[in-house]
Design an enzyme around this catalytic site. Sequence first.
Site, short mmCIF file in Angstrom:
data_model
loop_
_atom_site.label_atom_id
_atom_site.label_comp_id
_atom_site.label_asym_id
_atom_site.label_seq_id
_atom_site.Cartn_x
_atom_site.Cartn_y
_atom_site.Cartn_z
N TYR A 164 -1.70 8.82 -0.87
CA TYR A 164 -2.51 7.71 -0.85
C TYR A 164 -1.62 6.51 -0.54
CZ TYR A 164 -5.75 3.93 -1.90
OH TYR A 164 -6.66 2.40 -1.81
N ASP A 266 6.66 4.16 1.31
CA ASP A 266 5.57 3.60 0.49
C ASP A 266 6.03 3.44 -1.17
OD1 ASP A 266 3.46 2.71 -1.34
OD2 ASP A 266 1.73 4.07 -0.29
N LYS A 294 2.00 -3.52 -6.86
CA LYS A 294 1.96 -3.07 -8.24
C LYS A 294 2.90 -3.88 -9.22
CE LYS A 294 -0.80 0.96 -7.38
NZ LYS A 294 -1.88 1.22 -7.79
C1 LIG Z 1 1.26 4.71 -3.16
C2 LIG Z 1 0.27 3.72 -3.09
N1 LIG Z 1 0.14 3.00 -1.89
C3 LIG Z 1 -0.60 2.13 -1.69
C4 LIG Z 1 -1.56 1.81 -2.73
C5 LIG Z 1 -2.68 0.58 -2.24
O1 LIG Z 1 -2.20 -0.44 -3.10
P1 LIG Z 1 -3.29 -1.71 -3.45
O2 LIG Z 1 -4.40 -0.73 -4.42
O3 LIG Z 1 -2.53 -2.72 -4.17
O4 LIG Z 1 -4.10 -2.09 -2.34
C6 LIG Z 1 -1.76 2.38 -3.94
C7 LIG Z 1 -2.80 1.99 -4.86
O5 LIG Z 1 -2.91 3.05 -5.82
C8 LIG Z 1 -0.78 3.44 -4.03
O6 LIG Z 1 -0.84 4.15 -5.10
#
Ligand SMILES: Cc1ncc(COP(=O)(O)O)c(C=O)c1O
Length: 456
Positions: A164, A266, A294
């Site tokens: 994700y 990511d 985060k």
């Molecule tokens: C690995 C990863 N990338 C991107 C995101 C997206 O982040 P946001 O919820 O702050 O948009 C998440 C959210 O859980 C994530 O776990």
Amino acid sequence: MSATSTIDPAKMASLIEAEEATFNERHTASRALTERARRSLAGGVASSWQATDPHPIYVAEGHGSKVVDVDGNEYVDFHNGYGAMAVGHAHPRIVEVVSDRVGKGTHFAQPTEQAVAVAEHLQQRFGLPLWRFGNSGTEATLDSVRLMRAYIGRDILLKIEGSYHGHHDALMVSVAPPGDSIGSYDDPVSVPQTLGLPADYVKLTRVVPFNDLDALERTLQRHQGQVAGMIVEPAMMNAGFVVPEDGYLQGVKDLLHQHGALLAFDEVKTGATLAHGGATEAFGVTPDLICLAKSVGGGLPCGAIGGTEEVMGWIAEGKIDQVGTFNGNPLTIAAMHATLTEILVPEAYTEFIRLSEILRDGCDGVIERYGLSGYTTVIGARGAVTYRSQRVRNYRDYLEVSDELAYVNWLVQFNRGVFMAPWGKSENWTLSVQHSEDDVRRYIDNFDYLGKALTA
Ligand SMILES: Cc1ncc(COP(=O)(O)O)c(C=O)c1O
């Protein structure tokens, strides 16, 4: 052998029933709020991923390593806001700097000096020279996709099956696809995660299995000259906790570069939690772009993207717009600055490792004592128990992890004062700098209770 094959199914069913009954008794106020919320919030929640079974838990307060729900139950927080709270709740320094900033104005949509200081810190910490800010992980990965496509001048993106990266169209593909829709291992189907994704977008995002360089090479050859880049979560953190095999990440970078494509990490989940310098430090590979969010924000909505002079230079030259009204807003920046320079400092990671090793040894001890199939993975502040006897290498292995054991552990932990992220086997835990040895021992004691209850 499946993780549950040694467990009497009747014992499992009666334990789940008993734990669900206890869960329901302890959360009458949360249930009432869920009913009320359904009349004004779609599905009764602010984000679809808060709509969890048996029902969402409404949280009232968080202090240190603990949260208190609206029924007055107190928990050690292992959820930590999907891994965004490595500073812990209401950290005194965050309270101080945010309160101070509120009194001086929270938003100007103009540059501020402290944003420069944070960018300078990120530069040192993650080894990439140029940075921009956003407000979420989604924004950071969206920017990374646009940068890769623009700079390389090609349209196809690669991503890992079962990862994700936020909720924008380009990457809501093969996030958690059902096992019967994913096609062959050699040529996985790109599966839209939600309705509303244009079919042409989905086609432009191709998926490959994690931990398989041959599969990546075959995919690059199949789309020779068309791949702009690949986004990779260096350790898969939304399929339990799947770590990269030795040499995999460097191999990915080398293959992409050989094919004239870019690599984006990511690090939304891994960035401030696996190590001081994130996965980049933990696994020794620096990509072309890094997406952060985060835990770097100390509990405020945040996002950042860093990259090489060449690629980020296209933003600097105005060839690519990277924009946002709240980008670099002083409130988030104040929290980020304190988080990165005063709280999540190198010593914090030494303590994360100490507590994580206690957790790993304790959980593996339970697994051995009661003959459960599974193993514990920890790195820095993150960890998970995976209910499968053989190590999970990719999403297709992950599909074989026991949902039932993950769910019953979630109930047992919840009913005994440990708040874990919903969504069972897909999630993992995050410690904070305010967690103590007693906190992690509570998780182990509950896990021991579960092992005993299932095998007695
Ligand atoms: C690995 C990863 N990338 C991107 C995101 C997206 O982040 P946001 O919820 O702050 O948009 C998440 C959210 O859980 C994530 O776990």
